[in-house]
Motif scaffolding. Structure first.
Motif, PDB file in Angstrom:
ATOM      1  N   TRP A  92      45.249  32.866  40.931  1.00  0.00           N
ATOM      2  CA  TRP A  92      44.571  31.580  41.058  1.00  0.00           C
ATOM      3  C   TRP A  92      45.309  30.497  40.280  1.00  0.00           C
ATOM      4  CZ3 TRP A  92      41.493  30.274  44.719  1.00  0.00           C
ATOM      5  CH2 TRP A  92      40.660  31.219  45.323  1.00  0.00           C
ATOM      6  N   LEU A  93      45.905  30.869  39.129  1.00  0.00           N
ATOM      7  CA  LEU A  93      46.664  29.897  38.344  1.00  0.00           C
ATOM      8  C   LEU A  93      47.878  29.389  39.120  1.00  0.00           C
ATOM      9  CD1 LEU A  93      46.662  31.288  34.670  1.00  0.00           C
ATOM     10  CD2 LEU A  93      45.418  29.319  35.595  1.00  0.00           C
ATOM     11  N   SER A 119      40.164  38.348  42.904  1.00  0.00           N
ATOM     12  CA  SER A 119      39.666  38.525  41.535  1.00  0.00           C
ATOM     13  C   SER A 119      40.774  38.392  40.494  1.00  0.00           C
ATOM     14  CB  SER A 119      39.012  39.909  41.405  1.00  0.00           C
ATOM     15  OG  SER A 119      39.947  40.934  41.684  1.00  0.00           O
ATOM     16  N   SER A 120      42.019  38.205  40.938  1.00  0.00           N
ATOM     17  CA  SER A 120      43.153  38.104  40.020  1.00  0.00           C
ATOM     18  C   SER A 120      43.281  36.674  39.493  1.00  0.00           C
ATOM     19  CB  SER A 120      44.439  38.531  40.731  1.00  0.00           C
ATOM     20  OG  SER A 120      45.557  38.336  39.893  1.00  0.00           O
ATOM     21  N   TRP A 121      43.022  36.498  38.207  1.00  0.00           N
ATOM     22  CA  TRP A 121      43.015  35.150  37.639  1.00  0.00           C
ATOM     23  C   TRP A 121      44.392  34.501  37.654  1.00  0.00           C
ATOM     24  CZ3 TRP A 121      46.096  34.176  33.444  1.00  0.00           C
ATOM     25  CH2 TRP A 121      46.551  35.296  32.730  1.00  0.00           C
ATOM     26  N   TRP A 122      45.459  35.300  37.452  1.00  0.00           N
ATOM     27  CA  TRP A 122      46.786  34.696  37.363  1.00  0.00           C
ATOM     28  C   TRP A 122      47.267  34.201  38.733  1.00  0.00           C
ATOM     29  CZ3 TRP A 122      50.887  36.604  40.136  1.00  0.00           C
ATOM     30  CH2 TRP A 122      50.785  37.926  40.606  1.00  0.00           C
TER      31      TRP A 122
END
Length: 359
Positions: free
Chosen positions: A309-310, A304-307
Protein backbone atom coordinates in the motif's frame (compact mmCIF):
# COMPACT_ATOMS: atom_id res chain seq x y z
CA UNK A 1 25.45 25.09 -31.84
CA UNK A 2 26.44 25.51 -35.48
CA UNK A 3 25.03 23.10 -38.09
CA UNK A 4 28.52 21.57 -38.40
CA UNK A 5 28.60 20.68 -34.72
CA UNK A 6 25.04 19.36 -34.86
CA UNK A 7 25.99 17.10 -37.75
CA UNK A 8 28.90 15.77 -35.70
CA UNK A 9 26.61 15.11 -32.76
CA UNK A 10 24.12 13.37 -35.05
CA UNK A 11 26.91 11.15 -36.36
CA UNK A 12 27.88 10.35 -32.79
CA UNK A 13 24.31 9.36 -31.90
CA UNK A 14 23.95 7.12 -34.98
CA UNK A 15 27.40 5.60 -34.52
CA UNK A 16 26.81 4.81 -30.86
CA UNK A 17 23.41 3.29 -31.66
CA UNK A 18 24.96 0.91 -34.21
CA UNK A 19 27.95 0.18 -31.98
CA UNK A 20 25.62 -0.80 -29.14
CA UNK A 21 23.95 -3.43 -31.36
CA UNK A 22 26.89 -4.43 -33.56
CA UNK A 23 26.89 -7.94 -32.12
CA UNK A 24 23.20 -8.33 -32.94
CA UNK A 25 23.81 -7.54 -36.62
CA UNK A 26 27.01 -9.57 -36.99
CA UNK A 27 25.53 -12.67 -35.35
CA UNK A 28 21.89 -12.22 -36.36
CA UNK A 29 19.59 -14.94 -35.06
CA UNK A 30 15.88 -15.68 -34.82
CA UNK A 31 14.58 -15.94 -31.25
CA UNK A 32 11.37 -16.84 -29.41
CA UNK A 33 8.32 -16.17 -31.61
CA UNK A 34 10.22 -14.76 -34.61
CA UNK A 35 9.31 -17.87 -36.68
CA UNK A 36 5.57 -17.23 -36.13
CA UNK A 37 5.78 -13.52 -36.88
CA UNK A 38 8.48 -13.43 -39.55
CA UNK A 39 10.51 -16.43 -40.59
CA UNK A 40 7.74 -18.96 -41.27
CA UNK A 41 4.81 -16.57 -41.56
CA UNK A 42 2.98 -17.70 -44.75
CA UNK A 43 1.30 -14.32 -45.24
CA UNK A 44 4.68 -12.78 -46.02
CA UNK A 45 5.43 -15.11 -48.93
CA UNK A 46 2.09 -16.22 -50.38
CA UNK A 47 0.45 -14.48 -53.32
CA UNK A 48 -1.84 -11.70 -52.15
CA UNK A 49 -0.21 -11.71 -48.72
CA UNK A 50 0.26 -7.94 -48.60
CA UNK A 51 -3.46 -7.42 -49.08
CA UNK A 52 -4.27 -9.87 -46.30
CA UNK A 53 -1.91 -8.02 -43.97
CA UNK A 54 -4.07 -4.91 -44.33
CA UNK A 55 -7.55 -6.30 -44.89
CA UNK A 56 -7.69 -9.41 -42.67
CA UNK A 57 -7.19 -8.72 -38.94
CA UNK A 58 -6.80 -12.45 -38.26
CA UNK A 59 -4.12 -13.05 -40.91
CA UNK A 60 -1.30 -12.10 -38.53
CA UNK A 61 -0.81 -12.77 -34.80
CA UNK A 62 -1.53 -9.09 -34.07
CA UNK A 63 -3.09 -6.53 -36.40
CA UNK A 64 -0.13 -4.21 -36.93
CA UNK A 65 -0.14 -3.93 -40.75
CA UNK A 66 2.69 -1.38 -41.02
CA UNK A 67 5.00 -3.77 -39.16
CA UNK A 68 4.12 -6.82 -41.23
CA UNK A 69 4.32 -4.74 -44.41
CA UNK A 70 7.92 -3.91 -43.51
CA UNK A 71 8.61 -7.64 -43.10
CA UNK A 72 6.90 -8.26 -46.45
CA UNK A 73 9.15 -5.71 -48.14
CA UNK A 74 12.25 -7.33 -46.62
CA UNK A 75 11.14 -10.70 -47.94
CA UNK A 76 11.12 -9.24 -51.47
CA UNK A 77 14.86 -8.57 -51.06
CA UNK A 78 15.65 -12.14 -49.98
CA UNK A 79 16.91 -14.78 -52.44
CA UNK A 80 13.73 -16.38 -53.89
CA UNK A 81 15.53 -19.75 -54.03
CA UNK A 82 15.81 -19.89 -50.23
CA UNK A 83 13.78 -22.64 -48.56
CA UNK A 84 11.96 -20.58 -45.92
CA UNK A 85 10.88 -23.69 -44.04
CA UNK A 86 14.53 -24.58 -43.37
CA UNK A 87 16.42 -21.33 -42.99
CA UNK A 88 16.27 -17.58 -43.56
CA UNK A 89 19.12 -15.15 -42.91
CA UNK A 90 18.08 -12.72 -40.19
CA UNK A 91 20.80 -10.12 -40.88
CA UNK A 92 18.71 -7.72 -42.98
CA UNK A 93 15.84 -7.81 -40.49
CA UNK A 94 18.15 -7.06 -37.53
CA UNK A 95 20.02 -4.34 -39.43
CA UNK A 96 16.77 -2.55 -40.19
CA UNK A 97 15.71 -2.75 -36.55
CA UNK A 98 18.97 -1.06 -35.53
CA UNK A 99 18.58 1.52 -38.31
CA UNK A 100 15.10 2.42 -37.09
CA UNK A 101 16.48 2.66 -33.54
CA UNK A 102 19.22 5.06 -34.67
CA UNK A 103 16.63 7.25 -36.44
CA UNK A 104 14.46 7.16 -33.31
CA UNK A 105 17.40 8.29 -31.18
CA UNK A 106 17.93 11.26 -33.50
CA UNK A 107 14.24 12.16 -33.31
CA UNK A 108 14.35 11.90 -29.52
CA UNK A 109 17.29 14.32 -29.52
CA UNK A 110 15.40 16.79 -31.74
CA UNK A 111 12.37 16.64 -29.40
CA UNK A 112 14.56 17.37 -26.38
CA UNK A 113 16.23 20.28 -28.20
CA UNK A 114 12.85 21.79 -29.15
CA UNK A 115 11.69 21.50 -25.54
CA UNK A 116 14.98 23.13 -24.44
CA UNK A 117 15.76 20.25 -22.07
CA UNK A 118 19.21 20.77 -20.48
CA UNK A 119 21.68 17.99 -21.26
CA UNK A 120 19.74 16.79 -24.31
CA UNK A 121 22.79 15.23 -25.97
CA UNK A 122 23.78 13.35 -22.79
CA UNK A 123 20.22 12.07 -22.44
CA UNK A 124 20.06 10.73 -25.99
CA UNK A 125 23.49 9.10 -25.72
CA UNK A 126 22.30 7.32 -22.57
CA UNK A 127 19.19 6.30 -24.49
CA UNK A 128 21.35 4.82 -27.26
CA UNK A 129 23.20 2.50 -24.85
CA UNK A 130 20.50 1.83 -22.25
CA UNK A 131 19.89 -1.91 -21.72
CA UNK A 132 16.14 -1.40 -21.37
CA UNK A 133 15.97 -0.96 -25.16
CA UNK A 134 17.69 -4.27 -25.99
CA UNK A 135 14.50 -6.34 -26.01
CA UNK A 136 12.88 -4.05 -28.59
CA UNK A 137 15.92 -3.63 -30.85
CA UNK A 138 17.45 -7.11 -30.78
CA UNK A 139 14.20 -9.06 -31.21
CA UNK A 140 12.89 -8.85 -34.76
CA UNK A 141 9.27 -9.43 -33.74
CA UNK A 142 9.45 -6.26 -31.64
CA UNK A 143 9.76 -4.19 -34.82
CA UNK A 144 6.34 -2.98 -33.67
CA UNK A 145 8.02 -1.12 -30.78
CA UNK A 146 10.63 0.36 -33.10
CA UNK A 147 8.23 1.64 -35.76
CA UNK A 148 5.57 2.89 -33.35
CA UNK A 149 8.22 4.75 -31.35
CA UNK A 150 9.70 6.36 -34.45
CA UNK A 151 6.31 7.49 -35.79
CA UNK A 152 5.23 8.69 -32.34
CA UNK A 153 8.27 10.97 -32.11
CA UNK A 154 7.65 12.25 -35.64
CA UNK A 155 4.11 13.10 -34.53
CA UNK A 156 5.45 14.91 -31.46
CA UNK A 157 7.87 16.93 -33.60
CA UNK A 158 5.08 17.84 -36.01
CA UNK A 159 2.89 19.01 -33.13
CA UNK A 160 5.70 21.11 -31.64
CA UNK A 161 6.18 22.76 -35.04
CA UNK A 162 2.41 23.22 -35.27
CA UNK A 163 2.55 25.37 -32.12
CA UNK A 164 6.01 26.81 -32.91
CA UNK A 165 7.37 25.37 -29.67
CA UNK A 166 11.16 25.35 -29.84
CA UNK A 167 11.34 27.54 -32.92
CA UNK A 168 14.15 30.01 -33.61
CA UNK A 169 12.43 32.78 -31.64
CA UNK A 170 11.49 30.52 -28.70
CA UNK A 171 13.75 30.74 -25.67
CA UNK A 172 12.13 27.62 -24.19
CA UNK A 173 10.57 29.35 -21.20
CA UNK A 174 6.84 28.84 -20.51
CA UNK A 175 4.71 31.55 -22.11
CA UNK A 176 1.73 33.24 -20.43
CA UNK A 177 0.36 34.40 -23.79
CA UNK A 178 -0.99 32.31 -26.69
CA UNK A 179 1.17 31.75 -29.75
CA UNK A 180 1.28 34.93 -31.81
CA UNK A 181 2.21 33.16 -35.07
CA UNK A 182 -0.33 31.39 -37.25
CA UNK A 183 -0.53 27.70 -36.40
CA UNK A 184 1.44 25.49 -38.79
CA UNK A 185 -1.28 23.19 -40.14
CA UNK A 186 1.02 21.87 -42.84
CA UNK A 187 3.28 20.41 -40.17
CA UNK A 188 0.24 19.05 -38.33
CA UNK A 189 -0.96 17.40 -41.53
CA UNK A 190 2.26 15.39 -41.58
CA UNK A 191 1.69 14.72 -37.90
CA UNK A 192 -1.69 13.11 -38.55
CA UNK A 193 -0.13 10.89 -41.26
CA UNK A 194 2.70 9.82 -38.94
CA UNK A 195 0.16 9.20 -36.18
CA UNK A 196 -1.85 6.83 -38.36
CA UNK A 197 1.28 4.89 -39.30
CA UNK A 198 2.29 4.75 -35.64
CA UNK A 199 -1.05 3.39 -34.43
CA UNK A 200 -0.96 0.78 -37.20
CA UNK A 201 2.46 -0.24 -35.90
CA UNK A 202 1.48 -0.58 -32.23
CA UNK A 203 -1.37 1.10 -30.40
CA UNK A 204 0.53 1.40 -27.12
CA UNK A 205 1.56 4.90 -28.24
CA UNK A 206 -2.01 6.06 -27.53
CA UNK A 207 -0.64 7.93 -24.49
CA UNK A 208 1.01 10.52 -26.80
CA UNK A 209 -2.01 12.91 -27.19
CA UNK A 210 -2.45 13.26 -23.39
CA UNK A 211 1.32 13.75 -23.18
CA UNK A 212 1.12 16.54 -25.74
CA UNK A 213 -1.74 18.11 -23.77
CA UNK A 214 0.59 18.18 -20.76
CA UNK A 215 3.42 19.69 -22.81
CA UNK A 216 1.12 22.51 -23.98
CA UNK A 217 -0.08 23.01 -20.38
CA UNK A 218 3.59 23.33 -19.41
CA UNK A 219 4.95 25.48 -22.26
CA UNK A 220 1.91 27.35 -23.67
CA UNK A 221 -0.99 27.05 -21.18
CA UNK A 222 -3.00 29.82 -22.86
CA UNK A 223 -3.02 27.84 -26.12
CA UNK A 224 -5.14 25.14 -24.48
CA UNK A 225 -8.10 27.53 -24.80
CA UNK A 226 -7.69 27.77 -28.58
CA UNK A 227 -10.21 25.70 -30.49
CA UNK A 228 -7.67 24.78 -33.20
CA UNK A 229 -5.31 23.26 -30.63
CA UNK A 230 -8.10 21.29 -28.98
CA UNK A 231 -9.28 20.02 -32.38
CA UNK A 232 -5.76 18.88 -33.26
CA UNK A 233 -5.43 17.05 -29.93
CA UNK A 234 -8.84 15.41 -30.35
CA UNK A 235 -7.94 14.27 -33.88
CA UNK A 236 -4.97 12.49 -32.32
CA UNK A 237 -6.79 11.26 -29.22
CA UNK A 238 -9.89 9.69 -30.80
CA UNK A 239 -8.07 7.29 -33.17
CA UNK A 240 -5.60 6.55 -30.37
CA UNK A 241 -8.38 5.46 -28.01
CA UNK A 242 -10.08 3.48 -30.79
CA UNK A 243 -6.84 1.68 -31.67
CA UNK A 244 -6.16 0.93 -28.01
CA UNK A 245 -9.63 -0.56 -27.49
CA UNK A 246 -9.28 -2.59 -30.67
CA UNK A 247 -5.94 -3.99 -29.51
CA UNK A 248 -7.39 -4.82 -26.08
CA UNK A 249 -10.21 -6.75 -27.79
CA UNK A 250 -7.77 -8.62 -30.03
CA UNK A 251 -5.51 -9.42 -27.06
CA UNK A 252 -8.43 -11.02 -25.26
CA UNK A 253 -10.28 -12.76 -28.10
CA UNK A 254 -7.58 -13.49 -30.70
CA UNK A 255 -4.15 -13.44 -29.03
CA UNK A 256 -5.29 -15.28 -25.90
CA UNK A 257 -5.21 -12.84 -23.00
CA UNK A 258 -8.40 -14.20 -21.47
CA UNK A 259 -9.30 -13.84 -17.81
CA UNK A 260 -8.65 -17.56 -17.33
CA UNK A 261 -4.93 -16.78 -17.09
CA UNK A 262 -5.34 -14.24 -14.29
CA UNK A 263 -7.52 -15.70 -11.54
CA UNK A 264 -5.23 -14.25 -8.86
CA UNK A 265 -6.10 -10.68 -9.92
CA UNK A 266 -9.88 -10.91 -9.88
CA UNK A 267 -10.30 -8.07 -7.39
CA UNK A 268 -9.87 -4.43 -8.38
CA UNK A 269 -7.96 -3.79 -5.16
CA UNK A 270 -5.33 -6.32 -6.19
CA UNK A 271 -4.90 -4.69 -9.59
CA UNK A 272 -4.77 -1.22 -8.04
CA UNK A 273 -2.02 -2.31 -5.67
CA UNK A 274 -0.20 -3.99 -8.55
CA UNK A 275 -0.27 -0.69 -10.48
CA UNK A 276 1.52 1.10 -7.65
CA UNK A 277 4.27 -1.51 -7.67
CA UNK A 278 4.63 -1.36 -11.46
CA UNK A 279 5.54 2.35 -11.43
CA UNK A 280 8.45 1.88 -9.04
CA UNK A 281 9.73 -1.30 -10.71
CA UNK A 282 9.90 0.39 -14.12
CA UNK A 283 11.58 3.44 -12.59
CA UNK A 284 14.15 1.11 -11.02
CA UNK A 285 14.86 -0.43 -14.44
CA UNK A 286 15.49 3.04 -15.88
CA UNK A 287 17.79 4.22 -13.09
CA UNK A 288 19.41 0.87 -12.25
CA UNK A 289 19.26 -1.31 -15.39
CA UNK A 290 20.38 -4.64 -13.96
CA UNK A 291 18.81 -8.11 -13.76
CA UNK A 292 16.48 -7.33 -16.65
CA UNK A 293 14.51 -10.10 -18.36
CA UNK A 294 11.34 -10.50 -20.37
CA UNK A 295 9.54 -12.86 -18.00
CA UNK A 296 9.82 -11.71 -14.39
CA UNK A 297 8.51 -13.84 -11.53
CA UNK A 298 4.86 -12.98 -10.91
CA UNK A 299 4.11 -10.73 -7.97
CA UNK A 300 1.64 -11.80 -5.34
CA UNK A 301 -0.45 -8.75 -4.43
CA UNK A 302 -1.86 -8.94 -0.92
CA UNK A 303 -4.36 -6.30 0.15
CA UNK A 304 -3.31 -6.89 3.75
CA UNK A 305 0.35 -6.05 2.98
CA UNK A 306 1.04 -2.59 4.37
CA UNK A 307 4.27 -2.03 2.43
CA UNK A 308 2.54 -2.66 -0.92
CA UNK A 309 0.00 0.00 0.00
CA UNK A 310 2.93 2.35 0.70
CA UNK A 311 4.20 1.82 -2.86
CA UNK A 312 0.79 2.74 -4.23
CA UNK A 313 0.47 5.77 -1.95
CA UNK A 314 3.98 6.86 -2.92
CA UNK A 315 3.09 6.64 -6.62
CA UNK A 316 0.09 8.91 -5.95
CA UNK A 317 1.92 11.27 -3.60
CA UNK A 318 4.80 12.02 -6.01
CA UNK A 319 2.77 13.87 -8.69
CA UNK A 320 0.65 15.57 -6.00
CA UNK A 321 3.81 16.89 -4.36
CA UNK A 322 5.16 18.12 -7.68
CA UNK A 323 1.82 19.83 -8.38
CA UNK A 324 2.00 21.55 -4.99
CA UNK A 325 5.56 22.72 -5.76
CA UNK A 326 4.92 23.60 -9.41
CA UNK A 327 4.89 27.35 -8.79
CA UNK A 328 8.32 27.08 -7.21
CA UNK A 329 9.90 24.39 -9.40
CA UNK A 330 7.91 24.87 -12.60
CA UNK A 331 5.64 22.36 -14.28
CA UNK A 332 8.40 20.47 -16.09
CA UNK A 333 9.09 17.83 -13.39
CA UNK A 334 5.37 17.18 -12.91
CA UNK A 335 4.81 16.80 -16.66
CA UNK A 336 7.72 14.33 -16.87
CA UNK A 337 6.32 12.18 -14.06
CA UNK A 338 2.78 12.21 -15.47
CA UNK A 339 4.00 11.23 -18.95
CA UNK A 340 6.07 8.40 -17.43
CA UNK A 341 3.04 7.10 -15.55
CA UNK A 342 0.73 7.51 -18.52
CA UNK A 343 3.07 5.53 -20.77
CA UNK A 344 3.00 2.69 -18.21
CA UNK A 345 -0.79 2.50 -17.97
CA UNK A 346 -1.19 -0.40 -20.48
CA UNK A 347 1.10 -2.60 -18.34
CA UNK A 348 -0.26 -1.66 -14.92
CA UNK A 349 -2.62 -4.64 -14.88
CA UNK A 350 -5.98 -2.94 -15.37
CA UNK A 351 -6.22 -4.51 -18.84
CA UNK A 352 -5.11 -8.05 -19.57
CA UNK A 353 -2.36 -8.52 -22.16
CA UNK A 354 -0.91 -11.82 -23.28
CA UNK A 355 2.56 -11.53 -21.63
CA UNK A 356 0.79 -11.50 -18.25
CA UNK A 357 0.23 -15.20 -18.81
CA UNK A 358 3.90 -15.64 -17.99
CA UNK A 359 4.99 -12.56 -16.03
Amino acid sequence: DTPRWKNSYAGLVVGLSFLSYLWVVLFAQWIWDDPDYVWRNPVLIEEGGLGKIWLDTSATPQYYPVVHSSFWLEYQLVDPEVDYSVDLDATLFHFNNVLIFAITALLFWKVLIRLRIPGALVAVLLFAVHPVNVESVAWVTERKNMLSGMFALLTVLAFLRFLHIGGEDDDGKPKDKPTAEALNWRAMGWGFAFWGLGLLSKSVIAFVPPALFLVVWWKRPKDLFRSEVLVALLLLLIPGVAAGLHTAWLEKHQVGAGDVFFPEYDHFGDRLMLAGTVVWVYLKHVLLPIEQMFFYPKWDPEMSSWWQWLLLLGAIALPLTLLWKSKQWGRGPLVAVLIFGGALFPVMGFTNVYPMRFS
